[in-house]
Motif scaffolding. Sequence first.
Motif, PDB file in Angstrom:
ATOM      1  N   PHE A 133       0.825  -1.207   0.000  1.00 36.78           N
ATOM      2  CA  PHE A 133       0.000   0.000   0.000  1.00 36.78           C
ATOM      3  C   PHE A 133       0.863   1.263   0.000  1.00 36.78           C
ATOM      4  N   THR A 134       1.849   1.315   0.882  1.00 36.48           N
ATOM      5  CA  THR A 134       2.691   2.510   0.981  1.00 36.48           C
ATOM      6  C   THR A 134       3.579   2.685  -0.243  1.00 36.48           C
ATOM      7  N   SER A 135       4.086   1.587  -0.780  1.00 38.60           N
ATOM      8  CA  SER A 135       4.913   1.678  -1.989  1.00 38.60           C
ATOM      9  C   SER A 135       4.114   2.257  -3.140  1.00 38.60           C
ATOM     10  N   ALA A 136       2.859   1.844  -3.241  1.00 35.58           N
ATOM     11  CA  ALA A 136       2.010   2.328  -4.324  1.00 35.58           C
ATOM     12  C   ALA A 136       1.815   3.834  -4.248  1.00 35.58           C
ATOM     13  N   LEU A 137       1.584   4.356  -3.063  1.00 37.42           N
ATOM     14  CA  LEU A 137       1.354   5.788  -2.919  1.00 37.42           C
ATOM     15  C   LEU A 137       2.635   6.600  -3.082  1.00 37.42           C
ATOM     16  N   LEU A 138       3.763   6.010  -2.733  1.00 34.79           N
ATOM     17  CA  LEU A 138       5.024   6.753  -2.764  1.00 34.79           C
ATOM     18  C   LEU A 138       5.716   6.740  -4.122  1.00 34.79           C
ATOM     19  N   HIS A 139       5.362   5.807  -5.002  1.00 35.59           N
ATOM     20  CA  HIS A 139       6.209   5.545  -6.167  1.00 35.59           C
ATOM     21  C   HIS A 139       6.328   6.744  -7.107  1.00 35.59           C
ATOM     22  N   ASP A 140       5.326   7.626  -7.152  1.00 38.20           N
ATOM     23  CA  ASP A 140       5.382   8.801  -8.031  1.00 38.20           C
ATOM     24  C   ASP A 140       5.403  10.116  -7.259  1.00 38.20           C
ATOM     25  N   LEU A 141       5.600  10.049  -5.959  1.00 41.20           N
ATOM     26  CA  LEU A 141       5.463  11.253  -5.142  1.00 41.20           C
ATOM     27  C   LEU A 141       6.584  12.257  -5.386  1.00 41.20           C
ATOM     28  N   GLY A 142       7.673  11.835  -6.011  1.00 46.34           N
ATOM     29  CA  GLY A 142       8.759  12.764  -6.304  1.00 46.34           C
ATOM     30  C   GLY A 142       8.498  13.665  -7.490  1.00 46.34           C
ATOM     31  N   LYS A 143       7.427  13.419  -8.260  1.00 42.95           N
ATOM     32  CA  LYS A 143       7.159  14.230  -9.448  1.00 42.95           C
ATOM     33  C   LYS A 143       6.962  15.712  -9.122  1.00 42.95           C
ATOM     34  N   ALA A 192      11.546   9.632  -3.455  1.00 41.98           N
ATOM     35  CA  ALA A 192      10.551   9.056  -2.556  1.00 41.98           C
ATOM     36  C   ALA A 192      11.050   8.866  -1.117  1.00 41.98           C
ATOM     37  N   PRO A 193      12.271   8.340  -0.874  1.00 39.11           N
ATOM     38  CA  PRO A 193      12.702   8.175   0.519  1.00 39.11           C
ATOM     39  C   PRO A 193      12.755   9.485   1.294  1.00 39.11           C
ATOM     40  N   LEU A 194      13.003  10.586   0.590  1.00 39.38           N
ATOM     41  CA  LEU A 194      13.044  11.886   1.246  1.00 39.38           C
ATOM     42  C   LEU A 194      11.664  12.307   1.750  1.00 39.38           C
ATOM     43  N   LEU A 195      10.617  11.878   1.040  1.00 34.65           N
ATOM     44  CA  LEU A 195       9.255  12.272   1.376  1.00 34.65           C
ATOM     45  C   LEU A 195       8.545  11.278   2.278  1.00 34.65           C
ATOM     46  N   ASP A 216      14.413  -3.501   2.890  1.00 34.28           N
ATOM     47  CA  ASP A 216      15.294  -3.406   1.728  1.00 34.28           C
ATOM     48  C   ASP A 216      14.489  -3.446   0.437  1.00 34.28           C
ATOM     49  N   ALA A 217      13.523  -4.362   0.348  1.00 34.23           N
ATOM     50  CA  ALA A 217      12.677  -4.450  -0.848  1.00 34.23           C
ATOM     51  C   ALA A 217      11.805  -3.205  -0.983  1.00 34.23           C
ATOM     52  N   TRP A 218      11.313  -2.699   0.114  1.00 33.66           N
ATOM     53  CA  TRP A 218      10.436  -1.525   0.094  1.00 33.66           C
ATOM     54  C   TRP A 218      11.191  -0.299  -0.401  1.00 33.66           C
ATOM     55  N   LEU A 219      12.408  -0.091   0.083  1.00 31.18           N
ATOM     56  CA  LEU A 219      13.203   1.053  -0.360  1.00 31.18           C
ATOM     57  C   LEU A 219      13.510   0.968  -1.850  1.00 31.18           C
ATOM     58  N   ALA A 220      13.791  -0.248  -2.336  1.00 28.84           N
ATOM     59  CA  ALA A 220      14.039  -0.418  -3.772  1.00 28.84           C
ATOM     60  C   ALA A 220      12.783  -0.113  -4.574  1.00 28.84           C
ATOM     61  N   ALA A 221      11.629  -0.566  -4.084  1.00 31.29           N
ATOM     62  CA  ALA A 221      10.374  -0.385  -4.826  1.00 31.29           C
ATOM     63  C   ALA A 221       9.985   1.077  -4.945  1.00 31.29           C
ATOM     64  N   ILE A 222      10.111   1.848  -3.872  1.00 29.28           N
ATOM     65  CA  ILE A 222       9.673   3.242  -3.939  1.00 29.28           C
ATOM     66  C   ILE A 222      10.636   4.107  -4.746  1.00 29.28           C
ATOM     67  N   ALA A 225      13.457   0.779  -8.451  1.00 32.48           N
ATOM     68  CA  ALA A 225      14.361  -0.342  -8.731  1.00 32.48           C
ATOM     69  C   ALA A 225      13.590  -1.642  -8.533  1.00 32.48           C
ATOM     70  N   MET A 226      12.636  -1.897  -9.418  1.00 27.45           N
ATOM     71  CA  MET A 226      11.697  -3.000  -9.221  1.00 27.45           C
ATOM     72  C   MET A 226      12.374  -4.365  -9.271  1.00 27.45           C
ATOM     73  N   GLU A 227      13.419  -4.519 -10.063  1.00 28.49           N
ATOM     74  CA  GLU A 227      14.101  -5.811 -10.128  1.00 28.49           C
ATOM     75  C   GLU A 227      14.769  -6.135  -8.797  1.00 28.49           C
ATOM     76  N   ASP A 228      15.261  -5.105  -8.113  1.00 25.75           N
ATOM     77  CA  ASP A 228      15.902  -5.324  -6.821  1.00 25.75           C
ATOM     78  C   ASP A 228      14.884  -5.514  -5.705  1.00 25.75           C
ATOM     79  N   ALA A 229      13.638  -5.157  -5.967  1.00 23.07           N
ATOM     80  CA  ALA A 229      12.598  -5.230  -4.936  1.00 23.07           C
ATOM     81  C   ALA A 229      11.894  -6.576  -4.898  1.00 23.07           C
ATOM     82  N   GLY A 230      12.273  -7.503  -5.774  1.00 25.38           N
ATOM     83  CA  GLY A 230      11.691  -8.836  -5.731  1.00 25.38           C
ATOM     84  C   GLY A 230      10.189  -8.834  -5.981  1.00 25.38           C
ATOM     85  N   PRO A 231       9.441  -9.710  -5.289  1.00 22.66           N
ATOM     86  CA  PRO A 231       7.990  -9.788  -5.498  1.00 22.66           C
ATOM     87  C   PRO A 231       7.268  -8.475  -5.230  1.00 22.66           C
TER      88      PRO A 231
END
Length: 620
Positions: A133-143, A192-195, A216-222, A225-231
Amino acid sequence: MMRTTLQQVRRWFQAPNDATVPQRPSYGRFEVQGADALLAPHNGLVSTLKGLAGVPESHWQRLYQALLDRFAALVQLLPASEAHHHAGPGGLLRHGLEVAHNALLLRRGILLPPNASPEEQASQQDLWTYACFTSALLHDLGKPVVDQEITLYHTDGSGHSWTPVSGPMPEGSQYQMTFRHGRAHRQHERIAPLLAPILLPQHGLDWLASAPTLLDAWLAAIQGAMEDAGPLGAIIAKADRRSVAENLAGGVTPQMPTTRIKPLAERLLTGLRHLITSGELPLNRRGAAGFTDEHHLWLVSKRAIDALLVHLIEEGQPGIPTRNSRVMDELQQHGIVVPNEDRAIWLCDITIGNWRQSLTCLKIDLSRIWPDPDQRPSGTGVTVHPTDTKPTTDVDSDEEADQERRPSAPDSQTPPVHANAPDLPLPPISASSGHPDSHDGKDIADDLALPLPMDLNTDRGSSEGVTEDTDKQIEADTNTPTAQPTTSAPPPLKKTEEEQASGDPGKQFLAWLRDGLATGRLAINTPQARIHVIEQGLVLVSPGIFKDFDSARWNHVQKRFQKLKLHQRTHDNMNIWTCKATGARKQALMKVYLISKTEVSELGLTLPLPNPAVTLLPMA
């Protein structure tokens, strides 16, 4: 005065639940609203999210609703893009909610964390749901930080620059947004990590940090870096693609029951705008994909259309044509390109300093791509001179027979140029081959002189359809342009008496394949190969591998091979997968059969390491 401005905006641009076509954001001012008012149009979607989260009311309020309120207050009515998906007011908010909804739907069918015991998966079930849920909301928040310039106006009339890093805008104020010129594509993902501390409640951050593997996966996803974020990365990437595709195609969803399917021409134009404004189609330099003069944009025809088709296919958009000529016809019929009498193609002499090339181009009014004159690129130093010579064809070496496929099936005929792709060992090309858009047979730039793997430019296929067991047409790659292999195809294996007696072409093909791999007669993981190893197993390029075995009856061999049920089907129960092959400066799609690692082992095959240049595309 404010009422008039907002009424104009409503007429010009699509609101989140409107059925109108979204336009580019307004340059007028918006009033800063509270979270309740911003989320009110999305109450149905929020209720669905609450049901998918499946947590007690107290947890929902503290972890989820608090996050939604902060997200809405932070993004207000900002758009998600300038000329692509969710480009209207409120687009960023709507997109975030849609990605969260898609992510929670996808998460329900996946056991997380992967490879953990059932007890651990049960104990961390809610935590991984919250991570989705949080990754989804954060993924474009840097725009809003890197892509947009936002001015905040206070009640006393004073104004200053604002960024989400400063926290939410105060209610009662007004704001105005424009897009930055020359912004870097995908740079917003790093922000995203800044926000995250501004958006997430502290106990939510503490909860995510309690599981180092997940963190670790969450930080990659937001950060994209989806390949590093695994599932987790796979879930967010697919959820994002669904939201983008539904918005651009106008697909009907439970939240938008009245939305119409958007015309293909409109989606083509939106895709071109995105590729150009993001820099994926570079302009006004030697070897560029397009050039501008005072009034028009001249796009190198095949290169631009190829890139556009790959872009739309990877977004999962439905109803995409399989031929470049069909795309050009669509653009011409709807007045997007300026015709050259009865053709879409112009032959132009392009000059930049001492560099000169004759190229086939599409002519488009600058206002089609940049409605705002101030944002149009300068064509200083570029001379475009249309010649009197008429191109012999509008299809740019795309004259093969047209064979329609399923609307949702990716096309295999799209090899665009990409600037920073990993290296793929490609053989040299003779100087006489030239670039397809070059009039005089010379390459327009060194980065266009590298051929793609032979798999991606297979022999022109027969227009004869190939059917599955269920009489449904499979997506066999039967209409890709001709490419002559550097070596002749390996001869079919001489069949044993037992195989000849069986008379089963599928088994004969399998024996030929096994022997060819064992003896090294069949190439694997090379640019000329029909066979590649990927992380998921072994892929066979279709229909080229079957034509190598029996050029006359390849379609029958292909159907009999399917009867063996050695290959893995897609989630939609289709035979054919799509792979992307990436070269030093090119990429292309190819249709393949996938044989899993388990099946490869049972066949007794020993394979080399996976080819890093070939990746399996997820099926929407």
